[in-house]
Design a protein around this motif. Sequence first.
Motif, short mmCIF file in Angstrom:
data_model
loop_
_atom_site.label_atom_id
_atom_site.label_comp_id
_atom_site.label_asym_id
_atom_site.label_seq_id
_atom_site.Cartn_x
_atom_site.Cartn_y
_atom_site.Cartn_z
N VAL A 1 0.83 -1.21 0.00
CA VAL A 1 0.00 0.00 0.00
C VAL A 1 0.86 1.25 0.00
O VAL A 1 0.58 2.21 -0.72
CB VAL A 1 -0.98 -0.02 1.19
CG1 VAL A 1 -1.74 1.29 1.29
CG2 VAL A 1 -1.95 -1.18 1.05
N LYS A 2 1.92 1.26 0.79
CA LYS A 2 2.81 2.42 0.82
C LYS A 2 3.46 2.65 -0.54
O LYS A 2 3.62 3.80 -0.96
CB LYS A 2 3.90 2.22 1.88
CG LYS A 2 3.45 2.50 3.28
CD LYS A 2 4.62 2.34 4.24
CE LYS A 2 4.17 2.54 5.66
NZ LYS A 2 5.29 2.37 6.61
N SER B 1 -2.21 5.31 8.33
CA SER B 1 -2.53 5.28 9.75
C SER B 1 -2.17 3.90 10.30
O SER B 1 -1.92 2.96 9.54
CB SER B 1 -4.01 5.60 10.00
OG SER B 1 -4.82 4.58 9.47
N ARG B 2 -2.20 3.78 11.58
CA ARG B 2 -1.71 2.57 12.24
C ARG B 2 -2.45 1.30 11.80
O ARG B 2 -1.84 0.27 11.57
CB ARG B 2 -1.83 2.75 13.74
CG ARG B 2 -1.30 1.61 14.50
CD ARG B 2 -1.33 1.89 15.97
NE ARG B 2 -0.97 0.68 16.69
CZ ARG B 2 -0.66 0.64 17.95
NH1 ARG B 2 -0.67 1.75 18.66
NH2 ARG B 2 -0.36 -0.49 18.53
N ASN B 3 -3.77 1.35 11.68
CA ASN B 3 -4.56 0.16 11.36
C ASN B 3 -5.17 0.20 9.96
O ASN B 3 -6.16 -0.49 9.71
CB ASN B 3 -5.65 -0.03 12.41
CG ASN B 3 -5.07 -0.38 13.75
OD1 ASN B 3 -4.09 -1.11 13.83
ND2 ASN B 3 -5.64 0.15 14.80
N ILE C 1 -8.12 -2.24 5.00
CA ILE C 1 -7.95 -2.66 3.60
C ILE C 1 -8.25 -4.14 3.47
O ILE C 1 -8.96 -4.56 2.55
CB ILE C 1 -6.52 -2.33 3.11
CG1 ILE C 1 -6.37 -0.81 3.01
CG2 ILE C 1 -6.23 -3.00 1.78
CD1 ILE C 1 -4.94 -0.36 2.84
N PHE C 2 -7.75 -4.95 4.38
CA PHE C 2 -8.00 -6.39 4.32
C PHE C 2 -9.48 -6.70 4.51
O PHE C 2 -10.05 -7.54 3.80
CB PHE C 2 -7.18 -7.13 5.38
CG PHE C 2 -7.48 -8.60 5.41
CD1 PHE C 2 -6.99 -9.43 4.43
CD2 PHE C 2 -8.27 -9.14 6.41
CE1 PHE C 2 -7.27 -10.79 4.45
CE2 PHE C 2 -8.56 -10.49 6.43
CZ PHE C 2 -8.06 -11.32 5.45
#
Length: 76
Positions: free
Chosen positions: A15-16, A24-26, A31-32
């Motif tokens: 994703v990055k 963000s952290r989660n 996405i999953f």
Amino acid sequence: MAQTLYPRGTVKKIVKAHARKPLSRNADILIFLNYALFMQDLIKEASIASKQAGERGISAKSVKKVREGCLRKFMG
């Protein structure tokens, strides 16, 4: 150590690389979960389409038939 359904680090790296923005952290969990809901809807719609076409099971043809509609539902 708890077992996860998917490799979080790998999803974050993918994703990055595509977003080129901080996550963000989660975000990977969201996405999953969105992916899992998409696949569930795709299989459900393909099953309905295959039954209407008189097929015994889900085929690639029935998945292709409903693919566009399912993608439209899940686009941001």
